[in-house]
Design a protein around this motif. Structure first.
Motif, mmCIF file in Angstrom:
data_model
loop_
_atom_site.group_PDB
_atom_site.id
_atom_site.type_symbol
_atom_site.label_atom_id
_atom_site.label_comp_id
_atom_site.label_asym_id
_atom_site.label_seq_id
_atom_site.Cartn_x
_atom_site.Cartn_y
_atom_site.Cartn_z
ATOM 1 N N HIS A 192 -7.662 -5.173 -2.378
ATOM 2 C CA HIS A 192 -8.140 -4.086 -1.520
ATOM 3 C C HIS A 192 -9.601 -4.297 -1.121
ATOM 4 C CE1 HIS A 192 -4.862 -1.014 -2.886
ATOM 5 N NE2 HIS A 192 -4.390 -2.017 -2.192
ATOM 6 N N ARG A 193 -10.402 -4.768 -2.080
ATOM 7 C CA ARG A 193 -11.835 -4.954 -1.807
ATOM 8 C C ARG A 193 -12.054 -5.986 -0.712
ATOM 9 N NH1 ARG A 193 -15.337 -6.847 -6.777
ATOM 10 N NH2 ARG A 193 -14.715 -4.760 -7.478
ATOM 11 N N ARG A 236 -1.210 -8.248 1.893
ATOM 12 C CA ARG A 236 -0.514 -7.914 0.651
ATOM 13 C C ARG A 236 -0.097 -9.192 -0.070
ATOM 14 N NH1 ARG A 236 5.111 -8.110 0.981
ATOM 15 N NH2 ARG A 236 5.983 -8.473 3.064
ATOM 16 N N ARG A 256 -2.091 2.755 -10.621
ATOM 17 C CA ARG A 256 -2.719 3.557 -9.561
ATOM 18 C C ARG A 256 -2.944 4.974 -10.097
ATOM 19 N NH1 ARG A 256 -0.902 1.894 -4.444
ATOM 20 N NH2 ARG A 256 -1.988 3.703 -3.602
ATOM 21 N N PRO A 271 -6.684 -5.197 6.717
ATOM 22 C CA PRO A 271 -6.090 -4.090 5.951
ATOM 23 C C PRO A 271 -4.604 -4.250 5.656
ATOM 24 C CG PRO A 271 -6.480 -3.437 8.236
ATOM 25 C CD PRO A 271 -7.142 -4.756 8.050
ATOM 26 N N ASP A 312 1.561 5.268 -0.696
ATOM 27 C CA ASP A 312 0.776 6.505 -0.661
ATOM 28 C C ASP A 312 1.373 7.616 -1.515
ATOM 29 O OD1 ASP A 312 -1.357 5.864 1.373
ATOM 30 O OD2 ASP A 312 0.428 5.388 2.534
ATOM 31 N N GLU A 325 -4.896 -5.825 -7.699
ATOM 32 C CA GLU A 325 -4.906 -4.752 -6.698
ATOM 33 C C GLU A 325 -6.334 -4.437 -6.241
ATOM 34 O OE1 GLU A 325 -3.530 -0.096 -6.196
ATOM 35 O OE2 GLU A 325 -4.160 -0.858 -8.131
ATOM 36 N N THR A 326 -7.246 -4.349 -7.200
ATOM 37 C CA THR A 326 -8.625 -3.997 -6.873
ATOM 38 C C THR A 326 -9.275 -5.046 -5.978
ATOM 39 O OG1 THR A 326 -8.879 -2.794 -8.962
ATOM 40 C CG2 THR A 326 -10.897 -3.495 -7.847
ATOM 41 N N ALA A 370 -9.719 -7.374 1.359
ATOM 42 C CA ALA A 370 -9.006 -7.057 2.593
ATOM 43 C C ALA A 370 -9.859 -6.129 3.457
ATOM 44 C CB ALA A 370 -7.666 -6.421 2.285
ATOM 45 N N SER A 371 -10.557 -5.199 2.794
ATOM 46 C CA SER A 371 -11.454 -4.296 3.511
ATOM 47 C C SER A 371 -12.699 -5.036 3.995
ATOM 48 C CB SER A 371 -11.854 -3.132 2.604
ATOM 49 O OG SER A 371 -12.818 -2.304 3.227
ATOM 50 N N SER A 430 0.847 -1.187 0.000
ATOM 51 C CA SER A 430 0.000 0.000 0.000
ATOM 52 C C SER A 430 0.889 1.245 0.000
ATOM 53 C CB SER A 430 -0.919 -0.006 1.225
ATOM 54 O OG SER A 430 -1.734 1.148 1.240
#
Length: 452
Positions: free
Chosen positions: A339-340, A351, A78, A348, A49, A335-336, A342-343, A47
């Protein structure tokens, strides 16, 4: 200290060490990479930033083209990730070019520590504020935003060409037939067409043509009046009438029995329906989008699908390529979905390990995007740690060495050698290429040639 993760990409290890030392007190996590080829893996497994990206990596080259190339690749993976460019050969023209290509800011070597930290924090905070603003807007607007794309397009040439056509035809009322293998996203493409059409203020209606029994076909599509048949306790509009003014998506139209095709053709030709138990003709205004994984032209030849109906639904034909032919688009889906889920499952920190990505990329995905989505969801649920490793991806082995009693030709020998090497390296194509003594690109080219 900022809580985010910063990635620094520069081929000069002294620069990496200096920036890491400078920024480790400003960000909770600082990642470094001396080779830009690591960017794709890092963005998919970590992740990140914000990125600090050098503009020149090859000795003797200082035109900034390498940095611009990797800037583009970062934003393909990204799109909203802030990238601050860094170069020792800065000038106004190159700075403007980088900013026009999506860079957040531009810094020169040697840098002023205070200025660099300020600019990096500004870029990071700008991202955070934008995410907060976006979240607030979404909460205000609620779900069902007609301007929000539902489909992940990617950047493979086949998909870019497909979306180019979609953007043209979506504004019309032309009937569209979407074909493609199971799991490629045919319904998602239909929703994207509807979203881009003038009919998007009203919701698109969907119906699975293969799941309708012959006895309920007319009632489901054309509606019925009260008392028209047993259990018809009240009048009910059919899908055509309910979708009037909007789009009607007929999924699996290739499964429609031949006996029912004539009834559908009549309605599509006349653009009106008559409910069961009524003599009243009701005009309907629909935009028809159909989908199937079957070879309709071949079905026409075999007498299994009416040729006149085929031409009626096939004003525009859109073919969605399978996932295995979409190149690095798979990284966007990885990636999508990561993240989906994991949330969704409150993990969170989850990886992907680099070798896991290699396994996902080397697998042929017969179930396409849907199979990939399910594989990642299962991995997130079942993975015992925070790193998804190859063993957590529960898919069948892609390559199986074959034995033969006859003497194979050279191509068969080469193919079997590659298949065996892939098995021995657990799907890691980089290790496979090294074992075979060829480049990774050469291995990819050979794999493409071997595909049926």
């Amino acid at each position: 200290m900022e809580t985010g993760t910063i990635l620094i990409v520069d081929d000069n290890k002294s620069v990496l060490a200096s920036l890491e030392l400078l920024l480790e007190n400003e960000f909770s996590t600082v990642r470094t990479a001396a080779n830009p080829n690591q960017i794709t893996t890092l963005l998919t497994t970590t992740s990140i930033d914000i990125v600090i990206l050098d503009m020149n990596f090859s000795a003797g080259i200082n035109n900034g083209n390498e940095g611009l190339y990797w800037l583009k690749r970062i934003h393909e993976i990204r799109p909203t990730l802030p990238v601050v460019m860094l170069t020792a050969y800065g000038d106004v023209e190159l700075a403007v070019k980088a900013l026009k290509n999506g860079a957040t800011d531009f810094l020169l070597k040697p840098w002023d520590n205070r200025t660099l930290v300020l600019k990096i924090k500004e870029a990071y905070n700008h991202k955070s504020n934008r995410k907060s603003s976006s979240k607030s807007k979404n909460q205000t607007a609620g779900s069902g935003n007609p301007n929000k794309p539902e489909m992940l397009i990617g950047h493979s040439p086949a998909m870019l060409q497909l979306i180019k056509v979609v953007n043209k035809v979506a504004k019309t009322d032309a009937n569209i037939l979407i074909t493609g293998e199971n799991g490629t996203g045919k319904e998602m493409l239909a929703r994207e067409i509807h979203r881009l059409s003038p009919r998007n203020p009203r919701p698109m209606l969907s119906i699975d043509m293969g799941a309708i029994s012959e006895s309920l076909f007319e009632s489901e599509l054309f509606g019925h009046e009260r008392g028209a048949f047993t259990d018809a306790y009240e009048s009910r509009p059919g899908k055509f009438e309910a979708a009037s003014g909007s789009s009607l998506f007929m999924d699996e139209i290739g499964n429609l029995p031949l006996a029912l095709q004539a009834k559908l053709l009549t309605v599509l030709q006349n653009r009106n329906i008559t409910r069961i138990g009524s003599n009243k003709v009701v005009p309907v205004d629909i935009r028809l989008i159909s989908a199937t994984n079957k070879d309709i032209p071949e079905m026409v030849k075999q007498g299994l699908f009416r040729e006149d109906l085929f031409y009626r639904i096939n004003t525009i034909h859109l073919e969605i390529p399978p996932l295995r032919e979409r190149g690095d688009d798979i990284l966007l889906f990885i990636e999508t979905f990561l993240h989906r889920f994991a949330s969704k499952y409150q993990r969170p920190e989850m990886r992907m390990h680099e070798q896991t990505i290699e396994k996902l990329r080397s697998y042929h995905w017969p179930g396409n995007i849907r199979e990939l989505q399910h594989a990642i969801e299962k991995a997130v649920i079942l993975c015992e740690g925070n790193v998804i490793r190859p063993k957590d991806i529960l898919v069948k082995q892609t390559w199986k060495p074959q034995t033969t009693s006859t003497v194979p030709n050279l191509e068969e020998v080469e193919r079997q050698a590659i298949e065996t090497a892939i098995l021995q390296n657990n799907g890691n194509l980089t290790a496979t290429a090294e074992q075979l003594g060829i480049s990774r690109q050469t291995l990819y080219n050979k794999l493409k040639r071997f595909k049926p």
